[in-house]
Scaffold this motif. Structure first.
Motif, PDB file in Angstrom:
ATOM      1  N   ALA A 586       0.827  -1.204   0.000  1.00 19.84           N
ATOM      2  CA  ALA A 586       0.000   0.000   0.000  1.00 19.84           C
ATOM      3  C   ALA A 586       0.866   1.261   0.000  1.00 19.84           C
ATOM      4  N   VAL A 587       1.897   1.278   0.833  1.00 21.53           N
ATOM      5  CA  VAL A 587       2.789   2.438   0.871  1.00 21.53           C
ATOM      6  C   VAL A 587       3.447   2.637  -0.486  1.00 21.53           C
ATOM      7  N   GLU A 588       3.938   1.552  -1.056  1.00 25.32           N
ATOM      8  CA  GLU A 588       4.618   1.639  -2.354  1.00 25.32           C
ATOM      9  C   GLU A 588       3.666   2.099  -3.450  1.00 25.32           C
ATOM     10  N   ARG A 589       2.468   1.540  -3.484  1.00 25.81           N
ATOM     11  CA  ARG A 589       1.515   1.857  -4.550  1.00 25.81           C
ATOM     12  C   ARG A 589       1.029   3.302  -4.444  1.00 25.81           C
ATOM     13  N   TYR A 590       0.685   3.735  -3.258  1.00 26.22           N
ATOM     14  CA  TYR A 590       0.121   5.078  -3.093  1.00 26.22           C
ATOM     15  C   TYR A 590       1.195   6.153  -3.242  1.00 26.22           C
ATOM     16  N   TYR A 591       2.401   5.871  -2.737  1.00 21.39           N
ATOM     17  CA  TYR A 591       3.481   6.844  -2.892  1.00 21.39           C
ATOM     18  C   TYR A 591       3.929   6.926  -4.350  1.00 21.39           C
ATOM     19  N   SER A 592       3.945   5.791  -5.041  1.00 15.90           N
ATOM     20  CA  SER A 592       4.305   5.786  -6.464  1.00 15.90           C
ATOM     21  C   SER A 592       3.294   6.584  -7.274  1.00 15.90           C
ATOM     22  N   ARG A 593       2.003   6.467  -6.906  1.00 13.74           N
ATOM     23  CA  ARG A 593       0.981   7.257  -7.603  1.00 13.74           C
ATOM     24  C   ARG A 593       1.252   8.738  -7.426  1.00 13.74           C
ATOM     25  N   TYR A 594       1.590   9.137  -6.191  1.00 10.01           N
ATOM     26  CA  TYR A 594       1.866  10.549  -5.944  1.00 10.01           C
ATOM     27  C   TYR A 594       3.052  11.033  -6.780  1.00 10.01           C
ATOM     28  N   LEU A 595       4.133  10.244  -6.815  1.00  7.73           N
ATOM     29  CA  LEU A 595       5.321  10.650  -7.566  1.00  7.73           C
ATOM     30  C   LEU A 595       5.027  10.756  -9.056  1.00  7.73           C
ATOM     31  N   ALA A 596       4.225   9.807  -9.590  1.00  5.14           N
ATOM     32  CA  ALA A 596       3.862   9.849 -11.007  1.00  5.14           C
ATOM     33  C   ALA A 596       3.034  11.092 -11.312  1.00  5.14           C
ATOM     34  N   ALA A 597       2.083  11.410 -10.451  1.00  5.66           N
ATOM     35  CA  ALA A 597       1.252  12.599 -10.652  1.00  5.66           C
ATOM     36  C   ALA A 597       2.092  13.871 -10.555  1.00  5.66           C
ATOM     37  N   LYS A 598       3.011  13.896  -9.611  1.00  8.72           N
ATOM     38  CA  LYS A 598       3.888  15.062  -9.462  1.00  8.72           C
ATOM     39  C   LYS A 598       4.740  15.254 -10.713  1.00  8.72           C
ATOM     40  N   GLU A 599       5.273  14.151 -11.226  1.00 11.51           N
ATOM     41  CA  GLU A 599       6.075  14.214 -12.442  1.00 11.51           C
ATOM     42  C   GLU A 599       5.229  14.705 -13.617  1.00 11.51           C
ATOM     43  N   TYR A 600       4.016  14.199 -13.725  1.00 12.17           N
ATOM     44  CA  TYR A 600       3.125  14.593 -14.816  1.00 12.17           C
ATOM     45  C   TYR A 600       2.797  16.084 -14.736  1.00 12.17           C
ATOM     46  N   GLN A 601       2.465  16.559 -13.553  1.00 14.18           N
ATOM     47  CA  GLN A 601       2.092  17.962 -13.390  1.00 14.18           C
ATOM     48  C   GLN A 601       3.260  18.897 -13.667  1.00 14.18           C
ATOM     49  N   GLU A 602       4.470  18.489 -13.301  1.00 15.33           N
ATOM     50  CA  GLU A 602       5.631  19.351 -13.469  1.00 15.33           C
ATOM     51  C   GLU A 602       6.127  19.400 -14.906  1.00 15.33           C
ATOM     52  N   HIS A 603       6.034  18.273 -15.620  1.00 14.83           N
ATOM     53  CA  HIS A 603       6.649  18.201 -16.942  1.00 14.83           C
ATOM     54  C   HIS A 603       5.643  18.220 -18.085  1.00 14.83           C
ATOM     55  N   VAL A 604       4.436  17.708 -17.855  1.00 14.01           N
ATOM     56  CA  VAL A 604       3.442  17.683 -18.931  1.00 14.01           C
ATOM     57  C   VAL A 604       2.506  18.871 -18.832  1.00 14.01           C
ATOM     58  N   LYS A 605       2.150  19.224 -17.624  1.00 10.08           N
ATOM     59  CA  LYS A 605       1.170  20.302 -17.434  1.00 10.08           C
ATOM     60  C   LYS A 605       1.796  21.584 -16.908  1.00 10.08           C
ATOM     61  N   GLN A 606       3.116  21.702 -17.029  1.00 11.19           N
ATOM     62  CA  GLN A 606       3.762  22.911 -16.543  1.00 11.19           C
ATOM     63  C   GLN A 606       3.330  24.114 -17.383  1.00 11.19           C
ATOM     64  N   PRO A 607       3.392  25.311 -16.823  1.00 12.74           N
ATOM     65  CA  PRO A 607       2.986  26.504 -17.588  1.00 12.74           C
ATOM     66  C   PRO A 607       3.804  26.622 -18.867  1.00 12.74           C
ATOM     67  N   GLY A 608       3.091  26.876 -19.966  1.00  7.15           N
ATOM     68  CA  GLY A 608       3.770  27.043 -21.244  1.00  7.15           C
ATOM     69  C   GLY A 608       3.915  25.775 -22.041  1.00  7.15           C
ATOM     70  N   SER A 609       3.545  24.624 -21.419  1.00  9.63           N
ATOM     71  CA  SER A 609       3.663  23.369 -22.155  1.00  9.63           C
ATOM     72  C   SER A 609       2.503  23.231 -23.116  1.00  9.63           C
ATOM     73  N   THR A 610       2.675  22.332 -24.077  1.00  6.02           N
ATOM     74  CA  THR A 610       1.610  22.072 -25.038  1.00  6.02           C
ATOM     75  C   THR A 610       1.291  20.604 -25.025  1.00  6.02           C
ATOM     76  N   ASP A 611       0.197  20.246 -25.624  1.00  4.66           N
ATOM     77  CA  ASP A 611      -0.219  18.846 -25.668  1.00  4.66           C
ATOM     78  C   ASP A 611       0.723  17.999 -26.495  1.00  4.66           C
ATOM     79  N   ASP A 612       1.520  18.642 -27.347  1.00 10.05           N
ATOM     80  CA  ASP A 612       2.401  17.870 -28.212  1.00 10.05           C
ATOM     81  C   ASP A 612       3.716  17.540 -27.547  1.00 10.05           C
ATOM     82  N   GLU A 613       3.959  18.066 -26.358  1.00 11.21           N
ATOM     83  CA  GLU A 613       5.231  17.818 -25.695  1.00 11.21           C
ATOM     84  C   GLU A 613       5.315  16.395 -25.215  1.00 11.21           C
TER      85      GLU A 613
END
Length: 613
Positions: A586-613
């Motif tokens: 449970a710790v591994e699964r839930y913490y991994s989800r958080y890290l994946a979401a954090k990575e997605y928000q920082e690199h895919v949804k960062q200000p100035g990004s586009t859907d093609d990135e």
């Protein structure tokens, strides 16, 4: 005179593959130098002791003393003790030490000389493999058998040398030995040997699954009749089976295939229903003539022979990589795998040009060029449509990939010729690589820059070959329906890994996949949710956003280090045996989800990004 980019690529190859490959000589070279040095020191010590004893022995005549001094001064002690009858000149321990030096030097020399010989042999095989497909197969087969035996021997020898070094470096220079170091090195060597042995004898799964439907001869006689006519022009036999699917490519193979729940053997042709609708009759003729030309040139036969060798080679490389101390051998083997990849791509390129040439002879350069443009444009647009749909941050009722492609492809085709780097695009293929679009267009006598290219691309397909397949519309619809359902389900699975919830909608998506988990132990209640962990002994919850590290210690405790907070621990031994693994998962699964979401928000949804990135 070579071009600058060629010099750069050669330099890049040297840095990436050749120089690391030379690491295979590091351990044996160090061992050779060290053990020759240590043996020499032992020889000098033995010689000095013997000379001192000879000079002190008053029972010797002057001549005997002179002869004895000459013998021990000119012949190394390590050689004297190997002469029968001289075994008692040294103690059993010294005799064992000398035996160690002697075999370490032999192993080092064998490793170095063997490496040089194998380099020369493999280099010869690589060069020879460029001449023909048959020579390529034979040379790769010979090289594979030589390299895997050599690689296994090197791992064993270098493991033994490392173990010997772990003792003698400290024993000779520091006059002490470190048992813990020897144990660690010994374990590492055994792990490497075990990994290599496992990779050599592991049974590999060579099954190739193809999504599609096999078109029987009596079910679509018009298709098989026209295909037979194409095969006659190309001078080859008809394939054993035709598989119709919705992938964005055409291909042929002689590898065994699994379609549905049935295995198929022999010569197989895969045709794309979706692409056949986009092509006119002559363009489809050109594509199928191209594929049948691979049969006539025995391209698929040699691909079938070579493919298992490459799979075993790559699996062997994986074993060497995972072996740890076998990494120098991995880099050595990987260098030759890279060289063979150059050979494979060069002959693959030649095969594609040959097949294109035959296709243009059967039809025309314009038909082949038009087919290439439409196939690559369709494939590019399908990728774009799927990316656009997949990036939607909402639950999809339907994926509608096929509908989006059908509605927008004509407009996309109208602007495709202005696509950046269009000249470097390639047709997709599950088994082989293809030359770039620009190179293939030039080879068939057409130019991407010609205005006629856009005309060819804009001409609507009449789907003549699509219509030759009985029930093609139903087959395509059913396959798209299954594909889009899998696409939609996978998209829904990934959504919770994208959000650090800011709205009720996003929170509902995350909670559906990651509901609160509660487990009770001797120290009280443990609660894990998408934000972090709450534990009864702790003063405050540990938020995933604050965790800097999470490690398991040798006492069975999960230790969390948080930003600006005291370390927090979960003692797994305070939970039931059946719940301990649940806590970890449970710790591994839930913490991994958080890290994946954090990575997605920082690199895919960062200000100035586009859907093609």
């Amino acid at each position: 005179m070579s071009h600058p980019h060629e010099d750069f690529s050669r330099l890049g190859f040297a840095k990436t593959f050749f120089l690391p490959a030379l690491l295979i000589f590091l351990i044996p070279t160090i061992s050779l130098i060290l053990f020759i040095y240590i043996q020499g020191a032992y020889d000098r010590e033995g010689r000095d002791a013997a000379l001192q004893q000879i000079r002190a022995d008053q029972s010797l005549t002057a001549e005997q003393r002179a002869n004895a001094e000459e013998l021990f001064s000119n012949v190394p002690f390590s050689q004297l003790i190997t002469i029968p009858g001289n075994e008692d000149m040294v103690s059993p321990q010294a005799a064992f030490d000398y035996t160690t030096f002697r075999w370490a030097i032999r192993f080092s020399l064998f490793s170095i000389i063997g490496g040089i010989v194998v380099i020369l042999l493999s280099a010869f095989c690589v060069v020879a493999s460029l001449r023909s497909q048959w020579i390529q197969y034979v040379s790769l087969s010979v090289s594979w058998h030589v390299l895997r035996i050599f690689g296994a021997a090197q791992v064993l020898i270098q493991g033994v040398l490392l173990f010997a070094l772990s003792f003698w470096i400290t024993a000779f220079f520091l006059e002490r030995y470190v048992p813990k170091l020897m144990v660690i090195v010994g374990i590492l060597a055994l792990v490497a040997i075990a990994a290599v042995i496992k990779s050599m004898f592991m049974k590999l799964n060579n099954e190739t699954v193809v999504e599609g439907t096999v078109i029987e001869r009596d079910a679509s006689p018009a298709l098989w009749q026209e295909l037979s006519a194409i095969c006659a022009k190309v001078d080859t036999e008809t394939p054993d089976q035709v598989i119709a699917g919705i992938d964005d490519n055409f291909f042929v193979t002689e590898q065994s295939l699994t379609v549905g729940e049935k295995n198929y053997y022999g010569r197989s042709l895969f045709v794309s229903l979706s692409l056949l609708k986009q092509l006119n009759g002559r363009e489809a003729d050109a594509v199928l003539a191209h594929e049948m030309a691979h049969f006539s040139g025995n391209d698929t036969l040699y691909s079938q022979k070579i493919s298992p060798l490459l799979v075993r080679y790559d699996n062997y490389l994986q074993g060497l990589y995972e072996g740890g101390v076998s990494l120098p051998v991995f880099y050595f083997m990987n260098c030759f795998r890279a060289l063979y990849e150059v050979s494979l791509k060069r002959l693959s390129r030649a095969r594609e040009f040959r097949a294109d040439r035959i296709a243009t002879e059967v039809t025309s350069p314009r038909d082949m060029a038009g087919a290439l443009l439409k196939i690559i444009a369709y494939s590019s647009y399908r990728v774009k449509v799927e990316q656009d749909i997949f990036q939607k941050e909402e639950v999809l009722e339907n994926a509608n990939v096929s509908q989006e492609i059908a509605q927008g492809f004509d407009n996309y085709a109208g602007s495709f010729m202005s696509t950046p780097d269009i000249s470097h695009l390639r047709t997709s293929h599950p088994f082989d690589t293809h030359p770039s679009l620009e190179d293939r267009m030039k080879a068939v006598g057409c130019s991407l820059e010609s205005p006629d290219s856009q005309v060819m691309l804009s001409e609507p397909g009449d789907g003549q070959w699509f219509q030759k397949i009985d029930g093609a519309e139903q087959l395509e619809d059913e396959q798209w329906k299954e594909y889009e359902e899998r696409f939609r389900a996978y998209h829904e699975e990934t959504l919770p890994y994208r959000f650090l919830p800011e709205t009720d909608y996003e929170l509902a998506i995350v909670l559906k996949a990651f509901p609160e988990v509660q487990l009770t132990g001797e120290e009280g209640l443990l609660t894990i949710d998408h934000t972090g962990i709450k534990h009864h002994p702790w003063e405050s919850p540990v938020q995933f956003s604050d965790i800097q590290s999470c490690q398991m210690d040798d006492k069975g405790r999960l230790n969390f280090t948080s930003t600006g907070g005291a370390p927090s621990k979960i003692n797994l031994k305070k939970f039931k045996d059946s719940d301990q693994q649940k806590v970890i998962e449970a710790v591994e699964r839930y913490y991994s989800r958080y890290l994946a979401a954090k990575e997605y928000q920082e690199h895919v949804k960062q200000p100035g990004s586009t859907d093609d990135e």
